[in-house]
Design a protein around this motif. Structure first.
Motif, PDB file in Angstrom:
ATOM      1  N   ILE A   1      44.399 -33.637 -46.057  1.00  9.66           N
ATOM      2  CA  ILE A   1      44.070 -34.977 -45.520  1.00  9.66           C
ATOM      3  C   ILE A   1      42.906 -34.932 -44.525  1.00  9.66           C
ATOM      4  O   ILE A   1      42.315 -35.960 -44.214  1.00  9.66           O
ATOM      5  CB  ILE A   1      45.289 -35.669 -44.863  1.00  9.66           C
TER       6      ILE A   1
ATOM      7  N   GLN B   1      49.467 -32.683 -42.864  1.00 11.94           N
ATOM      8  CA  GLN B   1      49.705 -33.926 -42.117  1.00 11.94           C
ATOM      9  C   GLN B   1      49.742 -33.665 -40.614  1.00 11.94           C
ATOM     10  O   GLN B   1      49.526 -34.579 -39.814  1.00 11.94           O
ATOM     11  CB  GLN B   1      51.017 -34.565 -42.589  1.00 11.94           C
TER      12      GLN B   1
ATOM     13  N   CYS C   1      46.663 -34.776 -38.378  1.00 10.71           N
ATOM     14  CA  CYS C   1      46.312 -36.193 -38.562  1.00 10.71           C
ATOM     15  C   CYS C   1      45.255 -36.656 -37.552  1.00 10.71           C
ATOM     16  O   CYS C   1      44.566 -37.644 -37.795  1.00 10.71           O
ATOM     17  CB  CYS C   1      47.543 -37.088 -38.571  1.00 10.71           C
TER      18      CYS C   1
ATOM     19  N   ARG D   1      42.125 -36.524 -39.439  1.00 13.09           N
ATOM     20  CA  ARG D   1      42.280 -37.157 -40.745  1.00 13.09           C
ATOM     21  C   ARG D   1      40.970 -37.750 -41.269  1.00 13.09           C
ATOM     22  O   ARG D   1      40.273 -38.457 -40.558  1.00 13.09           O
ATOM     23  CB  ARG D   1      43.324 -38.259 -40.633  1.00 13.09           C
TER      24      ARG D   1
ATOM     25  N   TRP E   1      46.415 -42.556 -45.694  1.00 15.97           N
ATOM     26  CA  TRP E   1      47.638 -42.504 -46.506  1.00 15.97           C
ATOM     27  C   TRP E   1      47.542 -43.485 -47.670  1.00 15.97           C
ATOM     28  O   TRP E   1      47.916 -43.166 -48.802  1.00 15.97           O
ATOM     29  CB  TRP E   1      48.840 -42.854 -45.613  1.00 15.97           C
TER      30      TRP E   1
ATOM     31  N   GLN F   1      48.074 -43.041 -51.725  1.00 20.91           N
ATOM     32  CA  GLN F   1      49.071 -43.852 -52.418  1.00 20.91           C
ATOM     33  C   GLN F   1      48.439 -44.625 -53.578  1.00 20.91           C
ATOM     34  O   GLN F   1      48.983 -44.687 -54.675  1.00 20.91           O
ATOM     35  CB  GLN F   1      49.711 -44.818 -51.393  1.00 20.91           C
TER      36      GLN F   1
ATOM     37  N   CYS G   1      53.147 -37.993 -51.902  1.00 21.30           N
ATOM     38  CA  CYS G   1      53.637 -37.869 -50.527  1.00 21.30           C
ATOM     39  C   CYS G   1      52.589 -37.170 -49.680  1.00 21.30           C
ATOM     40  O   CYS G   1      51.700 -36.492 -50.204  1.00 21.30           O
ATOM     41  CB  CYS G   1      54.967 -37.130 -50.454  1.00 21.30           C
ATOM     42  N   GLU G   2      52.700 -37.398 -48.390  1.00 19.29           N
ATOM     43  CA  GLU G   2      51.935 -36.599 -47.419  1.00 19.29           C
ATOM     44  C   GLU G   2      52.929 -35.709 -46.707  1.00 19.29           C
ATOM     45  O   GLU G   2      54.061 -36.137 -46.419  1.00 19.29           O
ATOM     46  CB  GLU G   2      51.268 -37.522 -46.391  1.00 19.29           C
TER      47      GLU G   2
END
Ligand SMILES: Nc1nc2c(ncn2[C@@H]2O[C@H](COP(=O)(O)OP(=O)(O)OP(=O)(O)O)[C@@H](O)[C@H]2O)c(=O)[nH]1
Length: 204
Positions: free
Chosen positions: A85, A124, A127, A130, A134, A138, A149-150
């Motif tokens: 991420i 994650q 973050c 990041r 998210w 998705q 999923c994260e």
């Protein structure tokens, strides 16, 4: 005994080995050899069934150039596609992998196996760095009809186990669906004979 084959794909450093090792050993080691590809094997029990699981963890794939994936697509029953991420380029690579898998399924009309793909946004815990939202993960998953999923291989042991378990359950469901759709030889022969002679008798 069920034989399940899972390929964990993604760009360099996304966390493929960390996730795989976390699932298999429950441990996060931190550094993993990246110059060799591995097939891990594990014997385990899922929902009361004995399984032989093989997980393919390749060495890093090229980010540029055409993605072939031909061997992986033939070999694997399911895929975990990993991105980081905190690294947008890894998300673009994950997208290219998903498109490649989708195209091969469309070409082979393999609709039932389409969903045995899990898109995972790893790291994650980073973050604060990041680069990929998210909602972007998705949306990409929804567009490609896969699960999403994260998580953090470094910090989330249970989430990693849950993610792998979900994709394995999906593979098993797909196996069952395929079995159901394939009529047994004797049944389909009986149906054929019945159709031919049944119709003929009616017309006499
Ligand atoms: N902070 C953090 N670091 C992680 C996480 N998962 C993996 N890493 C780190 O990211 C680096 C790369 O992880 P690997 O598991 O080797 O990634 P890989 O995708 O297998 O990489 P290649 O084998 O080079 O393709 C390592 O230094 C890991 O410790 C995570 O969830 N959080």
């Amino acid at each position: 005994m069920n034989e399940l084959k899972l390929a964990v794909l993604g760009s360099r450093g996304a966390g493929k080995s960390a996730l795989t090792v976390r699932f298999l050993t429950r441990r996060f080691i931190g550094e993993y050899a990246s110059n060799s590809e591995c097939i891990y094997t594990k014997h385990f029990c899922l929902d009361g069934r004995q399984m032989n699981l093989e997980i393919y963890d390749p060495c890093s794939q090229p980010r540029q150039g055409k993605l072939s994936l031909t061997d992986e697509l033939h070999w694997a029953d399911g895929f975990v596609i990993v991105y980081d991420i905190s690294d947008r380029a890894s998300f673009a690579f994950a997208k290219a992998l998903l498109y490649r898998i989708r195209d091969s399924h469309l070409a082979a009309c393999k609709r039932v196996v389409e969903s045995a793909v899990f898109l995972v946004g790893n790291k994650q815990d980073l973050c604060h760095l990041r680069e990929v939202g998210w909602d972007e993960g998705q949306k990409l998953a929804m567009d490609n009809k896969c699960q999403f999923c994260e998580l953090s291989a470094a910090e989330h042991c249970q989430e990693v186990i849950t993610m792998f378990t979900k994709v394995l359950r999906t593979i098993i469901t797909n196996f069952k669906l395929k079995e159901k759709r394939r009529p047994s030889g004797s049944k389909s022969m009986a149906k054929l004979i019945n159709n031919m002679f049944g119709k003929r008798r009616k017309s006499v």
